[in-house]
Design a protein around this motif. Structure first.
Motif, PDB file in Angstrom:
ATOM      1  N   GLY A   1      30.562 -33.901  14.734  1.00 43.50           N
ATOM      2  CA  GLY A   1      32.004 -33.749  14.882  1.00 43.50           C
ATOM      3  C   GLY A   1      32.436 -33.121  16.196  1.00 43.50           C
ATOM      4  O   GLY A   1      33.620 -32.895  16.425  1.00 43.50           O
ATOM      5  N   PHE A   2      31.481 -32.838  17.066  1.00 47.42           N
ATOM      6  CA  PHE A   2      31.760 -32.210  18.351  1.00 47.42           C
ATOM      7  C   PHE A   2      30.912 -32.898  19.422  1.00 47.42           C
ATOM      8  O   PHE A   2      29.892 -33.502  19.116  1.00 47.42           O
ATOM      9  CB  PHE A   2      31.390 -30.717  18.330  1.00 47.42           C
ATOM     10  CG  PHE A   2      32.072 -29.940  17.247  1.00 47.42           C
ATOM     11  CD1 PHE A   2      33.346 -29.420  17.446  1.00 47.42           C
ATOM     12  CD2 PHE A   2      31.455 -29.728  16.029  1.00 47.42           C
ATOM     13  CE1 PHE A   2      33.985 -28.707  16.445  1.00 47.42           C
ATOM     14  CE2 PHE A   2      32.084 -29.017  15.022  1.00 47.42           C
ATOM     15  CZ  PHE A   2      33.356 -28.506  15.232  1.00 47.42           C
ATOM     16  N   SER A   3      31.329 -32.750  20.660  1.00 47.49           N
ATOM     17  CA  SER A   3      30.458 -33.119  21.767  1.00 47.49           C
ATOM     18  C   SER A   3      29.554 -31.906  21.971  1.00 47.49           C
ATOM     19  O   SER A   3      30.016 -30.840  22.377  1.00 47.49           O
ATOM     20  CB  SER A   3      31.289 -33.400  23.017  1.00 47.49           C
ATOM     21  OG  SER A   3      30.440 -33.576  24.121  1.00 47.49           O
ATOM     22  N   HIS A   4      28.290 -32.015  21.625  1.00 52.16           N
ATOM     23  CA  HIS A   4      27.374 -30.877  21.608  1.00 52.16           C
ATOM     24  C   HIS A   4      26.363 -30.986  22.739  1.00 52.16           C
ATOM     25  O   HIS A   4      25.632 -31.960  22.829  1.00 52.16           O
ATOM     26  CB  HIS A   4      26.659 -30.815  20.255  1.00 52.16           C
ATOM     27  CG  HIS A   4      25.709 -29.671  20.130  1.00 52.16           C
ATOM     28  ND1 HIS A   4      24.533 -29.765  19.428  1.00 52.16           N
ATOM     29  CD2 HIS A   4      25.752 -28.412  20.609  1.00 52.16           C
ATOM     30  CE1 HIS A   4      23.907 -28.615  19.480  1.00 52.16           C
ATOM     31  NE2 HIS A   4      24.627 -27.779  20.203  1.00 52.16           N
ATOM     32  N   LYS A   5      26.326 -29.984  23.589  1.00 49.16           N
ATOM     33  CA  LYS A   5      25.369 -29.907  24.687  1.00 49.16           C
ATOM     34  C   LYS A   5      24.612 -28.589  24.573  1.00 49.16           C
ATOM     35  O   LYS A   5      25.178 -27.579  24.159  1.00 49.16           O
ATOM     36  CB  LYS A   5      26.085 -29.955  26.035  1.00 49.16           C
ATOM     37  CG  LYS A   5      27.057 -31.096  26.196  1.00 49.16           C
ATOM     38  CD  LYS A   5      26.423 -32.264  26.886  1.00 49.16           C
ATOM     39  CE  LYS A   5      27.443 -33.290  27.294  1.00 49.16           C
ATOM     40  NZ  LYS A   5      27.517 -34.455  26.498  1.00 49.16           N
ATOM     41  N   THR A   6      23.330 -28.633  24.947  1.00 49.11           N
ATOM     42  CA  THR A   6      22.514 -27.423  24.823  1.00 49.11           C
ATOM     43  C   THR A   6      21.850 -27.077  26.144  1.00 49.11           C
ATOM     44  O   THR A   6      21.701 -27.919  27.030  1.00 49.11           O
ATOM     45  CB  THR A   6      21.400 -27.598  23.771  1.00 49.11           C
ATOM     46  OG1 THR A   6      20.522 -28.631  24.199  1.00 49.11           O
ATOM     47  CG2 THR A   6      21.961 -27.917  22.408  1.00 49.11           C
ATOM     48  N   VAL A   7      21.449 -25.815  26.236  1.00 55.12           N
ATOM     49  CA  VAL A   7      20.557 -25.362  27.298  1.00 55.12           C
ATOM     50  C   VAL A   7      19.290 -24.873  26.613  1.00 55.12           C
ATOM     51  O   VAL A   7      19.338 -24.336  25.509  1.00 55.12           O
ATOM     52  CB  VAL A   7      21.180 -24.253  28.170  1.00 55.12           C
ATOM     53  CG1 VAL A   7      22.278 -24.809  29.038  1.00 55.12           C
ATOM     54  CG2 VAL A   7      21.701 -23.102  27.348  1.00 55.12           C
ATOM     55  N   ASN A   8      18.167 -25.084  27.252  1.00 49.60           N
ATOM     56  CA  ASN A   8      16.875 -24.770  26.661  1.00 49.60           C
ATOM     57  C   ASN A   8      16.375 -23.431  27.191  1.00 49.60           C
ATOM     58  O   ASN A   8      15.611 -23.374  28.159  1.00 49.60           O
ATOM     59  CB  ASN A   8      15.883 -25.898  26.969  1.00 49.60           C
ATOM     60  CG  ASN A   8      14.598 -25.759  26.211  1.00 49.60           C
ATOM     61  OD1 ASN A   8      14.342 -24.754  25.559  1.00 49.60           O
ATOM     62  ND2 ASN A   8      13.769 -26.785  26.299  1.00 49.60           N
ATOM     63  N   HIS A   9      16.802 -22.345  26.561  1.00 51.17           N
ATOM     64  CA  HIS A   9      16.404 -21.007  27.001  1.00 51.17           C
ATOM     65  C   HIS A   9      14.899 -20.810  26.917  1.00 51.17           C
ATOM     66  O   HIS A   9      14.327 -20.104  27.739  1.00 51.17           O
ATOM     67  CB  HIS A   9      17.105 -19.936  26.173  1.00 51.17           C
ATOM     68  CG  HIS A   9      18.554 -19.780  26.528  1.00 51.17           C
ATOM     69  ND1 HIS A   9      19.396 -18.961  25.817  1.00 51.17           N
ATOM     70  CD2 HIS A   9      19.320 -20.327  27.497  1.00 51.17           C
ATOM     71  CE1 HIS A   9      20.603 -19.000  26.336  1.00 51.17           C
ATOM     72  NE2 HIS A   9      20.586 -19.833  27.359  1.00 51.17           N
ATOM     73  N   SER A  10      14.248 -21.414  25.940  1.00 54.93           N
ATOM     74  CA  SER A  10      12.796 -21.228  25.794  1.00 54.93           C
ATOM     75  C   SER A  10      12.035 -21.847  26.968  1.00 54.93           C
ATOM     76  O   SER A  10      10.910 -21.454  27.245  1.00 54.93           O
ATOM     77  CB  SER A  10      12.305 -21.795  24.464  1.00 54.93           C
ATOM     78  OG  SER A  10      12.679 -23.141  24.325  1.00 54.93           O
ATOM     79  N   ALA A  11      12.658 -22.797  27.692  1.00 57.70           N
ATOM     80  CA  ALA A  11      12.039 -23.383  28.891  1.00 57.70           C
ATOM     81  C   ALA A  11      12.658 -22.778  30.163  1.00 57.70           C
ATOM     82  O   ALA A  11      12.576 -23.364  31.235  1.00 57.70           O
ATOM     83  CB  ALA A  11      12.213 -24.893  28.887  1.00 57.70           C
ATOM     84  N   LYS A  12      13.303 -21.631  30.013  1.00 60.67           N
ATOM     85  CA  LYS A  12      13.938 -20.911  31.122  1.00 60.67           C
ATOM     86  C   LYS A  12      15.067 -21.718  31.785  1.00 60.67           C
ATOM     87  O   LYS A  12      15.349 -21.563  32.963  1.00 60.67           O
ATOM     88  CB  LYS A  12      12.897 -20.478  32.161  1.00 60.67           C
ATOM     89  CG  LYS A  12      11.759 -19.667  31.580  1.00 60.67           C
ATOM     90  CD  LYS A  12      11.645 -18.350  32.245  1.00 60.67           C
ATOM     91  CE  LYS A  12      10.432 -17.572  31.760  1.00 60.67           C
ATOM     92  NZ  LYS A  12      10.603 -16.877  30.547  1.00 60.67           N
TER      93      LYS A  12
END
Length: 187
Positions: free
Chosen positions: A98-109
């Motif tokens: 229901g949203f435009s969802h974007k992520t950042v991968n903190h575990s890969a710095k």
């Protein structure tokens, strides 16, 4: 645990950063009788979930769990559909609909990916934790939601452009008929 922020009459929209943090003392600093001896990190701490609209308001609340059902339920209750939601790679956000969802991968710095980052909501956590460590030193789990609500109020109403009268009106509207007795406060 629900706080008034979860029941707010407004929904965040446009670009919203979402994250969770944990409040509580370090296991190594606890008295031997209070140690849980169950690991490190979030062990023995209370989860706080928050959302910050870029250039806008903040919502934050204490949550009992940081599972997918809880976090995504809070997102759907507090953010307008079709908004853009930025999160880190925590599994509780996987499959957000229901949203435009974007992520950042903190575990890969990875902390920024184009426009996607959670720096704004993490700044909210920095302010909350500065209050916890620097001013209050200890906040009971029972009253943590009240402290979170206070910090959210300060962030949302702290604009110097707001007239004192308008700030007081906002405060009294927020208080409404909520009364807490001394006994309830200290139990």
């Amino acid at each position: 645990m629900n706080s008034p922020a979860d029941k707010g009459s407004f929904k965040l929209s446009n670009i919203v950063e979402v994250d969770e943090t944990y409040i509580g003392g370090k296991e190594k600093n606890k008295h031997a009788s209070k140690k849980l001896n169950a690991g490190r990190g979030a062990v023995g701490k209370t989860a706080v979930f928050g959302m910050k609209e870029r250039g806008g308001k903040v919502k934050a609340m204490v949550v009992n769990r940081t599972n997918k059902k809880t976090l995504q339920g809070k997102i759907h209750n507090n953010i307008q559909a079709k908004s853009t939601v930025f999160t880190d790679d925590f599994r509780g956000y996987l499959g957000l609909q229901g949203f435009s969802h974007k992520t950042v991968n903190h575990s890969a710095k990875e902390y920024v990916n184009g426009m996607a980052h959670t720096n704004g909501i993490e700044s909210v956590w920095a302010i909350l934790k500065r209050g916890y460590n620097g001013t209050f030193h200890n906040i009971s789990t029972k009253h943590l939601n009240r402290y979170v609500d206070e910090f959210v109020f300060r962030l949302n109403e702290g604009n110097c452009q707001i007239d004192t009268k308008d700030r007081m009106v906002s405060l009294f509207k927020g208080i409404g008929n909520n009364r807490i007795s001394y006994k309830e406060l200290t139990e």
